[in-house]
Design a protein around this motif. Structure first.
Motif, mmCIF file in Angstrom:
data_model
loop_
_atom_site.group_PDB
_atom_site.id
_atom_site.type_symbol
_atom_site.label_atom_id
_atom_site.label_comp_id
_atom_site.label_asym_id
_atom_site.label_seq_id
_atom_site.Cartn_x
_atom_site.Cartn_y
_atom_site.Cartn_z
ATOM 1 N N MET A 1 17.236 -58.211 9.136
ATOM 2 C CA MET A 1 16.822 -56.822 9.071
ATOM 3 C C MET A 1 15.702 -56.675 8.032
ATOM 4 S SD MET A 1 19.055 -53.452 8.194
ATOM 5 C CE MET A 1 19.256 -52.847 9.843
ATOM 6 N N PHE A 2 14.742 -55.820 8.328
ATOM 7 C CA PHE A 2 13.621 -55.567 7.430
ATOM 8 C C PHE A 2 14.078 -54.755 6.229
ATOM 9 C CE2 PHE A 2 10.043 -52.886 6.126
ATOM 10 C CZ PHE A 2 9.165 -53.875 5.739
ATOM 11 N N LYS A 3 13.676 -55.200 5.051
ATOM 12 C CA LYS A 3 14.064 -54.528 3.810
ATOM 13 C C LYS A 3 12.812 -53.965 3.138
ATOM 14 C CE LYS A 3 17.758 -57.832 3.327
ATOM 15 N NZ LYS A 3 18.238 -58.996 2.623
ATOM 16 N N LYS A 4 12.536 -52.685 3.396
ATOM 17 C CA LYS A 4 11.322 -52.061 2.872
ATOM 18 C C LYS A 4 11.302 -52.064 1.347
ATOM 19 C CE LYS A 4 10.501 -47.644 3.659
ATOM 20 N NZ LYS A 4 10.072 -46.368 4.241
ATOM 21 N N ASP A 5 12.472 -51.891 0.710
ATOM 22 C CA ASP A 5 12.506 -51.880 -0.754
ATOM 23 C C ASP A 5 12.151 -53.253 -1.330
ATOM 24 O OD1 ASP A 5 14.952 -52.763 0.358
ATOM 25 O OD2 ASP A 5 16.034 -52.323 -1.496
ATOM 26 N N LEU A 6 12.538 -54.318 -0.638
ATOM 27 C CA LEU A 6 12.195 -55.664 -1.099
ATOM 28 C C LEU A 6 10.706 -55.926 -0.901
ATOM 29 C CD1 LEU A 6 13.228 -58.181 -2.423
ATOM 30 C CD2 LEU A 6 13.982 -59.008 -0.211
ATOM 31 N N LEU A 7 10.147 -55.475 0.205
ATOM 32 C CA LEU A 7 8.704 -55.587 0.430
ATOM 33 C C LEU A 7 7.960 -54.874 -0.701
ATOM 34 C CD1 LEU A 7 6.138 -56.159 2.193
ATOM 35 C CD2 LEU A 7 6.555 -53.923 3.204
ATOM 36 N N SER A 8 8.364 -53.675 -1.020
ATOM 37 C CA SER A 8 7.727 -52.904 -2.091
ATOM 38 C C SER A 8 7.772 -53.652 -3.410
ATOM 39 C CB SER A 8 8.422 -51.548 -2.256
ATOM 40 O OG SER A 8 8.345 -50.801 -1.072
ATOM 41 N N ALA A 9 8.939 -54.185 -3.739
ATOM 42 C CA ALA A 9 9.106 -54.911 -4.996
ATOM 43 C C ALA A 9 8.271 -56.181 -5.025
ATOM 44 C CB ALA A 9 10.583 -55.245 -5.209
ATOM 45 N N ARG A 10 8.202 -56.874 -3.908
ATOM 46 C CA ARG A 10 7.430 -58.123 -3.871
ATOM 47 C C ARG A 10 5.937 -57.865 -4.010
ATOM 48 N NH1 ARG A 10 11.177 -62.067 -0.440
ATOM 49 N NH2 ARG A 10 12.608 -62.406 -2.180
ATOM 50 N N ILE A 11 5.445 -56.842 -3.349
ATOM 51 C CA ILE A 11 4.018 -56.516 -3.482
ATOM 52 C C ILE A 11 3.713 -56.137 -4.927
ATOM 53 C CG2 ILE A 11 2.200 -54.894 -2.815
ATOM 54 C CD1 ILE A 11 3.484 -54.874 -0.003
ATOM 55 N N TYR A 12 4.567 -55.317 -5.526
ATOM 56 C CA TYR A 12 4.381 -54.936 -6.931
ATOM 57 C C TYR A 12 4.390 -56.171 -7.832
ATOM 58 C CZ TYR A 12 5.274 -53.104 -11.561
ATOM 59 O OH TYR A 12 5.197 -52.846 -12.910
ATOM 60 N N GLU A 13 5.372 -57.041 -7.637
ATOM 61 C CA GLU A 13 5.494 -58.252 -8.463
ATOM 62 C C GLU A 13 4.276 -59.168 -8.302
ATOM 63 O OE1 GLU A 13 8.257 -62.267 -8.779
ATOM 64 O OE2 GLU A 13 8.923 -60.602 -7.529
ATOM 65 N N LEU A 14 3.857 -59.391 -7.074
ATOM 66 C CA LEU A 14 2.697 -60.245 -6.835
ATOM 67 C C LEU A 14 1.434 -59.644 -7.451
ATOM 68 C CD1 LEU A 14 3.500 -61.205 -3.146
ATOM 69 C CD2 LEU A 14 3.398 -62.817 -5.071
ATOM 70 N N ARG A 15 1.279 -58.349 -7.312
ATOM 71 C CA ARG A 15 0.101 -57.673 -7.856
ATOM 72 C C ARG A 15 0.075 -57.745 -9.378
ATOM 73 N NH1 ARG A 15 -0.768 -52.899 -10.091
ATOM 74 N NH2 ARG A 15 1.213 -51.972 -9.484
ATOM 75 N N THR A 16 1.194 -57.449 -10.019
ATOM 76 C CA THR A 16 1.218 -57.433 -11.480
ATOM 77 C C THR A 16 1.153 -58.840 -12.065
ATOM 78 O OG1 THR A 16 3.641 -57.247 -11.495
ATOM 79 C CG2 THR A 16 2.365 -55.196 -11.640
ATOM 80 N N THR A 17 1.686 -59.826 -11.345
ATOM 81 C CA THR A 17 1.591 -61.215 -11.806
ATOM 82 C C THR A 17 0.133 -61.654 -11.893
ATOM 83 O OG1 THR A 17 3.755 -61.769 -10.917
ATOM 84 C CG2 THR A 17 2.253 -63.596 -11.278
ATOM 85 N N LYS A 18 -0.692 -61.142 -10.992
ATOM 86 C CA LYS A 18 -2.135 -61.469 -10.999
ATOM 87 C C LYS A 18 -2.927 -60.489 -11.865
ATOM 88 C CE LYS A 18 -2.938 -64.064 -6.858
ATOM 89 N NZ LYS A 18 -4.143 -64.831 -6.710
ATOM 90 N N ASN A 19 -2.218 -59.619 -12.576
ATOM 91 C CA ASN A 19 -2.859 -58.614 -13.432
ATOM 92 C C ASN A 19 -3.862 -57.747 -12.674
ATOM 93 O OD1 ASN A 19 -1.482 -59.325 -15.852
ATOM 94 N ND2 ASN A 19 -2.805 -61.105 -16.027
ATOM 95 N N LEU A 20 -3.502 -57.374 -11.454
ATOM 96 C CA LEU A 20 -4.348 -56.522 -10.636
ATOM 97 C C LEU A 20 -3.892 -55.074 -10.734
ATOM 98 C CD1 LEU A 20 -4.490 -58.566 -7.310
ATOM 99 C CD2 LEU A 20 -6.350 -58.272 -8.925
ATOM 100 N N THR A 21 -4.831 -54.171 -10.750
ATOM 101 C CA THR A 21 -4.488 -52.760 -10.627
ATOM 102 C C THR A 21 -4.272 -52.459 -9.144
ATOM 103 O OG1 THR A 21 -6.788 -52.083 -10.336
ATOM 104 C CG2 THR A 21 -5.945 -52.155 -12.610
ATOM 105 N N GLN A 22 -3.674 -51.327 -8.876
ATOM 106 C CA GLN A 22 -3.525 -50.917 -7.481
ATOM 107 C C GLN A 22 -4.898 -50.758 -6.839
ATOM 108 O OE1 GLN A 22 -1.056 -47.397 -7.678
ATOM 109 N NE2 GLN A 22 0.821 -48.600 -7.470
ATOM 110 N N GLN A 23 -5.858 -50.250 -7.587
ATOM 111 C CA GLN A 23 -7.203 -50.073 -7.059
ATOM 112 C C GLN A 23 -7.843 -51.411 -6.706
ATOM 113 O OE1 GLN A 23 -8.947 -46.980 -6.395
ATOM 114 N NE2 GLN A 23 -9.976 -48.547 -5.170
ATOM 115 N N ALA A 24 -7.688 -52.397 -7.575
ATOM 116 C CA ALA A 24 -8.278 -53.721 -7.319
ATOM 117 C C ALA A 24 -7.675 -54.341 -6.059
ATOM 118 C CB ALA A 24 -8.073 -54.638 -8.520
#
Length: 76
Positions: A1-24
């Motif tokens: 089953m698709f877990k939208k909350d896990l997708l959200s958390a993973r995108i956030y984690e991957l983005r912040t690990t690379k020190n990217l802003t949401q805009q970048a």
């Protein structure tokens, strides 16, 4: 089953690990910053095109991004 909350958390984690802003990240994948924010907050779903772009950019599998596995490695 698709877990939208896990997708959200993973995108956030991957983005912040690379020190990217949401805009970048939005600039890299060609969408608006508000769309990244809404996806990270679970308020919006991501299209398959966007999921592929994110997986390619972060060099992770779609299964990892969508929460089907905890292994980010891409099987070849």
């Amino acid at each position: 089953m698709f877990k939208k909350d896990l997708l959200s958390a993973r995108i956030y984690e991957l983005r912040t690990t690379k020190n990217l802003t949401q805009q970048a990240l939005a600039d890299v994948v060609g969408i608006k910053k508000s769309a990244i924010s809404m996806i990270e907050n679970g308020q919006r779903a991501a299209s398959i095109e966007l999921l592929c772009a994110l997986a390619d950019y972060f060099n992770v599998s779609l299964d990892y991004l969508c929460g089907r596995t905890d292994n980010p490695e891409i099987s070849k």
